[in-house]
Scaffold this motif. Structure first.
Motif, PDB file in Angstrom:
ATOM      1  N   ARG A 154      28.700  18.834  36.744  1.00 38.82           N
ATOM      2  CA  ARG A 154      27.954  17.756  37.388  1.00 38.82           C
ATOM      3  C   ARG A 154      26.480  18.165  37.460  1.00 38.82           C
ATOM      4  N   PRO A 155      25.657  17.690  36.528  1.00 40.74           N
ATOM      5  CA  PRO A 155      24.228  17.983  36.598  1.00 40.74           C
ATOM      6  C   PRO A 155      23.620  17.349  37.851  1.00 40.74           C
ATOM      7  N   PRO A 156      22.369  17.712  38.160  1.00 39.83           N
ATOM      8  CA  PRO A 156      21.467  18.566  37.381  1.00 39.83           C
ATOM      9  C   PRO A 156      21.729  20.050  37.622  1.00 39.83           C
ATOM     10  N   ILE A 157      21.486  20.830  36.568  1.00 38.42           N
ATOM     11  CA  ILE A 157      21.579  22.281  36.641  1.00 38.42           C
ATOM     12  C   ILE A 157      20.855  22.847  35.428  1.00 38.42           C
ATOM     13  N   SER A 158      20.240  23.990  35.599  1.00 35.32           N
ATOM     14  CA  SER A 158      19.553  24.648  34.486  1.00 35.32           C
ATOM     15  C   SER A 158      20.587  25.253  33.542  1.00 35.32           C
ATOM     16  N   LEU A 159      20.399  25.025  32.253  1.00 38.80           N
ATOM     17  CA  LEU A 159      21.319  25.559  31.255  1.00 38.80           C
ATOM     18  C   LEU A 159      20.818  26.897  30.728  1.00 38.80           C
ATOM     19  N   PRO A 160      21.702  27.878  30.567  1.00 36.39           N
ATOM     20  CA  PRO A 160      21.303  29.138  29.937  1.00 36.39           C
ATOM     21  C   PRO A 160      20.871  28.903  28.495  1.00 36.39           C
ATOM     22  N   PRO A 161      20.059  29.803  27.936  1.00 35.67           N
ATOM     23  CA  PRO A 161      19.672  29.668  26.526  1.00 35.67           C
ATOM     24  C   PRO A 161      20.901  29.603  25.632  1.00 35.67           C
ATOM     25  N   GLY A 162      20.829  28.735  24.641  1.00 31.66           N
ATOM     26  CA  GLY A 162      21.918  28.619  23.688  1.00 31.66           C
ATOM     27  C   GLY A 162      22.970  27.595  24.047  1.00 31.66           C
ATOM     28  N   LEU A 163      22.840  26.965  25.220  1.00 32.44           N
ATOM     29  CA  LEU A 163      23.811  25.968  25.635  1.00 32.44           C
ATOM     30  C   LEU A 163      23.196  24.570  25.610  1.00 32.44           C
ATOM     31  N   ALA A 164      24.038  23.583  25.393  1.00 33.80           N
ATOM     32  CA  ALA A 164      23.635  22.180  25.442  1.00 33.80           C
ATOM     33  C   ALA A 164      24.645  21.435  26.289  1.00 33.80           C
ATOM     34  N   ALA A 165      24.290  20.219  26.682  1.00 32.44           N
ATOM     35  CA  ALA A 165      25.214  19.404  27.477  1.00 32.44           C
ATOM     36  C   ALA A 165      25.046  17.942  27.108  1.00 32.44           C
ATOM     37  N   GLU A 166      26.129  17.203  27.146  1.00 36.74           N
ATOM     38  CA  GLU A 166      26.126  15.779  26.846  1.00 36.74           C
ATOM     39  C   GLU A 166      26.632  15.010  28.056  1.00 36.74           C
ATOM     40  N   VAL A 167      25.884  14.006  28.456  1.00 35.94           N
ATOM     41  CA  VAL A 167      26.303  13.167  29.575  1.00 35.94           C
ATOM     42  C   VAL A 167      27.488  12.309  29.149  1.00 35.94           C
ATOM     43  N   ALA A 168      28.555  12.352  29.933  1.00 34.89           N
ATOM     44  CA  ALA A 168      29.750  11.576  29.625  1.00 34.89           C
ATOM     45  C   ALA A 168      29.828  10.313  30.468  1.00 34.89           C
ATOM     46  N   VAL A 169      29.450  10.412  31.720  1.00 32.43           N
ATOM     47  CA  VAL A 169      29.602   9.279  32.625  1.00 32.43           C
ATOM     48  C   VAL A 169      28.501   9.327  33.680  1.00 32.43           C
ATOM     49  N   ARG A 170      28.021   8.162  34.039  1.00 31.63           N
ATOM     50  CA  ARG A 170      27.073   8.037  35.147  1.00 31.63           C
ATOM     51  C   ARG A 170      27.715   7.144  36.202  1.00 31.63           C
TER      52      ARG A 170
END
Length: 316
Positions: A154-170
């Motif tokens: 559940r964002p928001p959160i800082s991502l470590p280097p090398g990671l990505a995230a995709e929003v699935a639901v709002r």
């Protein structure tokens, strides 16, 4: 001081059986051991942990608060052990491709987690998902160090280097109120009218997840909230609301949790949303994991009212 290194799975199996049966005779029969032996094992377990697990002031089997916690955690550990054994056997048969998936509990309430895994498994029945409920900062650390493959966060959160995230639901937020609250029977309520209340959030930093979203929503409404960030999870938060400790902003899907004494009310004019996202490594060698991510982006990106295609490439 409890000696956790001496704790064995059999201790948990004995105690969980007793907690579920609420009777020594039935629990002993279920375990295939003598009742006096079970009683002695529970006494040894209490000595090992250094806490009372049973309320012995009552004739019936009643768990203390530490006992209730051990029963809950014990079920999880035993379930994970069973999954591990099953995975070993499947691997020995050569029919296992395992993907470890972390998730926050609210991902299960939204339905996205179940949809994502069941639909992919229907298309790829040889894949075994190992599910681990884990706090999202730990999820990201484990994905980065390759001890976890994917995470539902559940964002928001800082991502470590090398990671990505995709929003699935709002999801829209609703406010959880005690049933006796002055706004409990209203169809909707303005956040500004709740400014005197204490807002309960999970144990998170102020720039993370629901803690940050609560602050952002209240600031949008024109006030700084009084925050109580002692909620261990959403069930705990809901219980705190029932007890009158405060109110809580929760995703709309959380309304499926219907505790006695709680009510959920829509918010007027709140543009802050509760997002659910999948986190993963940008460089991923596993074809199975890459296939799951691609399948997820194509088929399971949606908002609270149905499918949507305007956030499929969104990352943060």
């Amino acid at each position: 001081m409890a000696n956790s290194s001496a704790l064995e799975l059999r201790h948990l199996r004995y105690f969980v059986a007793l907690a579920e049966e609420q009777n020594f005779e039935r629990a002993a029969a279920r375990l295939g051991i003598a009742q006096p032996g079970l009683s002695q094992q529970i006494i040894k377990l209490e000595a090992l942990l250094g806490v009372a697990l049973l309320d012995r002031s009552r004739r019936a089997v009643r768990l203390t608060r530490p006992g209730l916690e051990l029963a809950e955690q014990g079920r999880r550990v035993l379930g994970q052990a069973e999954n591990a054994i099953d995975a070993v056997h499947r691997a020995a048969r050569g029919d296992l491709e395992r993907v470890s998936v972390g998730y926050v509990a609210s991902a299960a309430y939204s339905g996205v987690l179940g949809d994502a895994l069941s639909k992919f498994k229907a298309a790829s029945p040889g894949v075994e998902f190992q599910l681990i409920e884990i706090e999202m900062r730990q999820q990201l650390e484990k994905i980065a160090d390759k001890t976890l493959d994917l995470g539902f966060i559940r964002p928001p959160i800082s991502l470590p280097p090398g990671l990505a995230a995709e929003v699935a639901v709002r999801e829209d937020f609703v406010v959880a109120l005690p049933a006796g609250h002055r706004h409990a029977s209203a169809a909707s309520v303005s956040l500004k009218s709740l400014s005197p209340e204490v807002f309960i959030t999970p144990r998170q930093p102020a720039d993370t997840g629901f803690h940050r979203n609560t602050i952002a929503a209240c600031r949008e409404a024109g006030f700084e909230p009084h925050i109580n960030s002692s909620g261990r999870d959403f069930i705990t938060i809901a219980s705190m609301v029932v007890l009158g400790v405060g109110v809580a902003l929760v995703p709309r899907s959380f309304q499926c949790v219907q505790l006695p004494g709680i009510t959920y009310t829509r918010l007027k004019g709140c543009s802050v949303t509760s997002d659910l996202a999948i986190a993963y490594r940008k460089v991923e060698p596993s074809p199975v994991i890459k296939g799951f991510i691609a399948h997820f982006k194509k088929n399971l990106v949606r908002d609270q009212d149905g499918l949507r295609d305007d956030v499929a490439d969104e990352s943060f």
